[in-house]
Design a protein around this motif. Sequence first.
Motif, short mmCIF file in Angstrom:
data_model
loop_
_atom_site.label_atom_id
_atom_site.label_comp_id
_atom_site.label_asym_id
_atom_site.label_seq_id
_atom_site.Cartn_x
_atom_site.Cartn_y
_atom_site.Cartn_z
N HIS A 83 0.87 -1.17 0.00
CA HIS A 83 0.00 0.00 0.00
C HIS A 83 0.92 1.22 0.00
CE1 HIS A 83 -3.41 2.36 2.23
NE2 HIS A 83 -3.35 2.65 0.96
N ILE A 84 0.83 2.06 -1.03
CA ILE A 84 1.77 3.17 -1.17
C ILE A 84 1.26 4.36 -0.36
CG2 ILE A 84 3.12 4.56 -2.77
CD1 ILE A 84 3.43 1.48 -3.04
N THR A 85 1.78 4.50 0.84
CA THR A 85 1.39 5.57 1.75
C THR A 85 2.63 6.38 2.12
OG1 THR A 85 1.59 4.03 3.63
CG2 THR A 85 -0.57 4.23 2.61
N GLY A 86 2.75 6.80 3.36
CA GLY A 86 3.93 7.56 3.77
C GLY A 86 5.20 6.76 3.53
N GLY A 87 6.19 7.40 2.95
CA GLY A 87 7.42 6.70 2.59
C GLY A 87 7.55 6.49 1.11
N GLY A 88 6.46 6.76 0.37
CA GLY A 88 6.52 6.73 -1.08
C GLY A 88 6.55 5.33 -1.67
N ILE A 89 6.80 5.28 -2.99
CA ILE A 89 6.73 4.04 -3.73
C ILE A 89 7.84 3.07 -3.32
CG2 ILE A 89 6.88 3.02 -6.04
CD1 ILE A 89 5.67 5.66 -7.11
N ALA A 90 9.08 3.51 -3.39
CA ALA A 90 10.20 2.62 -3.10
C ALA A 90 10.15 2.13 -1.66
CB ALA A 90 11.52 3.33 -3.38
N GLY A 91 9.93 3.04 -0.71
CA GLY A 91 9.95 2.66 0.69
C GLY A 91 8.91 1.62 1.05
N ASN A 92 7.73 1.71 0.44
CA ASN A 92 6.67 0.75 0.76
C ASN A 92 6.84 -0.57 0.03
OD1 ASN A 92 4.55 2.01 2.62
ND2 ASN A 92 4.94 3.66 1.17
N ILE A 93 7.31 -0.55 -1.20
CA ILE A 93 7.54 -1.82 -1.90
C ILE A 93 8.66 -2.61 -1.23
CG2 ILE A 93 8.32 -2.85 -4.07
CD1 ILE A 93 6.77 -0.73 -5.57
N GLU A 94 9.69 -1.92 -0.77
CA GLU A 94 10.79 -2.61 -0.08
C GLU A 94 10.31 -3.41 1.12
OE1 GLU A 94 13.79 0.19 0.93
OE2 GLU A 94 14.45 0.49 -1.15
N ARG A 95 9.23 -2.97 1.74
CA ARG A 95 8.72 -3.65 2.94
C ARG A 95 8.24 -5.07 2.66
NH1 ARG A 95 4.58 0.71 5.43
NH2 ARG A 95 4.25 -0.98 6.94
N VAL A 96 7.90 -5.39 1.41
CA VAL A 96 7.38 -6.72 1.10
C VAL A 96 8.38 -7.60 0.36
CG1 VAL A 96 5.04 -5.79 1.03
CG2 VAL A 96 6.28 -6.08 -1.11
N LEU A 97 9.58 -7.08 0.09
CA LEU A 97 10.56 -7.86 -0.67
C LEU A 97 11.39 -8.74 0.25
CD1 LEU A 97 11.93 -5.21 -3.21
CD2 LEU A 97 10.11 -6.90 -3.56
N PRO A 98 11.55 -10.03 -0.09
CA PRO A 98 12.44 -10.88 0.68
C PRO A 98 13.89 -10.61 0.28
CG PRO A 98 11.54 -12.11 -1.17
CD PRO A 98 10.89 -10.74 -1.20
N PRO A 99 14.85 -11.15 1.02
CA PRO A 99 16.26 -10.98 0.64
C PRO A 99 16.53 -11.58 -0.75
CG PRO A 99 16.07 -11.82 2.88
CD PRO A 99 14.70 -11.90 2.29
N GLY A 100 17.46 -10.97 -1.46
CA GLY A 100 17.93 -11.53 -2.70
C GLY A 100 17.24 -11.03 -3.96
N VAL A 101 16.28 -10.11 -3.82
CA VAL A 101 15.59 -9.61 -5.01
C VAL A 101 15.52 -8.09 -4.97
CG1 VAL A 101 14.19 -11.70 -5.24
CG2 VAL A 101 13.26 -9.74 -3.99
N ARG A 102 15.28 -7.52 -6.14
CA ARG A 102 15.06 -6.09 -6.28
C ARG A 102 13.97 -5.89 -7.33
NH1 ARG A 102 18.00 -3.67 -10.69
NH2 ARG A 102 19.20 -5.25 -11.83
N VAL A 103 13.48 -4.67 -7.45
CA VAL A 103 12.40 -4.35 -8.37
C VAL A 103 12.79 -3.18 -9.24
CG1 VAL A 103 10.09 -3.30 -8.45
CG2 VAL A 103 10.48 -5.31 -7.03
N GLU A 104 12.47 -3.27 -10.52
CA GLU A 104 12.59 -2.13 -11.42
C GLU A 104 11.20 -1.76 -11.92
OE1 GLU A 104 15.33 -2.58 -14.62
OE2 GLU A 104 17.11 -2.48 -13.32
N LEU A 105 10.85 -0.47 -11.79
CA LEU A 105 9.56 0.04 -12.22
C LEU A 105 9.76 1.05 -13.35
CD1 LEU A 105 7.95 0.80 -8.73
CD2 LEU A 105 7.80 -1.32 -10.05
N ASP A 106 8.80 1.09 -14.26
CA ASP A 106 8.81 2.07 -15.35
C ASP A 106 7.69 3.07 -15.08
OD1 ASP A 106 8.65 3.56 -17.65
OD2 ASP A 106 8.59 1.85 -19.02
N SER A 107 8.05 4.28 -14.68
CA SER A 107 7.05 5.27 -14.28
C SER A 107 6.21 5.77 -15.45
CB SER A 107 7.71 6.46 -13.58
OG SER A 107 8.60 7.13 -14.46
N SER A 108 6.62 5.48 -16.68
CA SER A 108 5.80 5.88 -17.83
C SER A 108 4.59 4.98 -18.00
CB SER A 108 6.64 5.85 -19.12
OG SER A 108 6.98 4.52 -19.48
#
Length: 361
Positions: free
Chosen positions: A259-284
């Motif tokens: 849920h994208i609330t305080g902390g913005g997009i990156a901060g909130n998505i990081e909360r659900v990621l397990p170790p060993g992965v990352r995410v790339e988003l295309d804002s367009s």
Amino acid sequence: MTRTDLPEPTATAYAAAGVDVDANDRLIPRYRDLAKSATRPEQLGNVGAFSGLFELSGYDRPVLAASTDGVGTKVMIASLAGRLEGVGRDLVNHCINDILCAGAAPLFFLDYLAANELSEDEKVTVVSGVAAACRESGIALLGGETADMPDLYPAGHFDLAGTIVGVLERGLEITGENIEPGDIVLGLPSNGLHTNGYSLARQIFELRPEDGSWEERRARLSQFEPALDESLGDALLHPHVSYWPELRNALDRVKGIAHITGGGIAGNIERVLPPGVRVELDSSLWTTPPIFGLMQSRGEISGNEMHRVFNMGLGMALVVAARDADSVLAESEQATRIGEVLAEDSSVSGRVAIMRAGEQG
């Protein structure tokens, strides 16, 4: 002195201190009527008791999910605009989205309204928004509390908070722990600020008490903004979207929800990621409502800070297996593909990168 010699009781002393007991007593049946519009069969008893009762059934191994939150200083803009019902909807929908991140179905809600010199009708208007949002999502409004606090809040000001409880079957929790490279990130759009970042927004648009009289600030709020194609007040008071209707039938295919609330997009998505992965988003791949561009230019705010404070048009992010992406998209009219999950790379800074098409991660 015999009992008959006691002086007549009076409510004037407490009322003079800022708390009108008689007025609060008059509110109870009005609140009760609102709560009757948002009930469920599992609800036991009536609103007005010292606690609300709810019978939990239909689950073999039920897991309860709970969340408490508030609307923040958006209530000050709502008060300035004289549009109080919307903040009740904001509160309920925000809380629904928080427990939705675990995969929980909402069951019941309780609200807390604290104020100073808010009229009876204004209090009922606030709670009517709570009741309406509960009713629309099939939630029981189980009870609440109204407190008059004259020494804590300035005259005419109030705060609104609430607690939601939901349920899911044990073993169906959405935790993000199985997210892996190759998974797809889907996004659901926001319609504006939702319920975060209003302290900065009020500063940018000069809507704080120190920025002028009530009339001057209200005039700024009601002014039509060509860049928004609506008034500033309309843009700032769009209600927080509930994503429960969009996602309730797709939760069995979702690995992680942010849920994208305080902390913005990156901060909130990081909360659900397990170790060993990352995410790339295309804002367009999603639309950013014009209110964010207006705030950035008028407030001279950096792009990095905008993305740390605001949702920037992305209300919720989902991670699904590639094989499930199309079926989840079919459940939602608004969801779109916005990125992918990759293996963590020590040469890349951060675990969530937000780029535009053509940029390198």
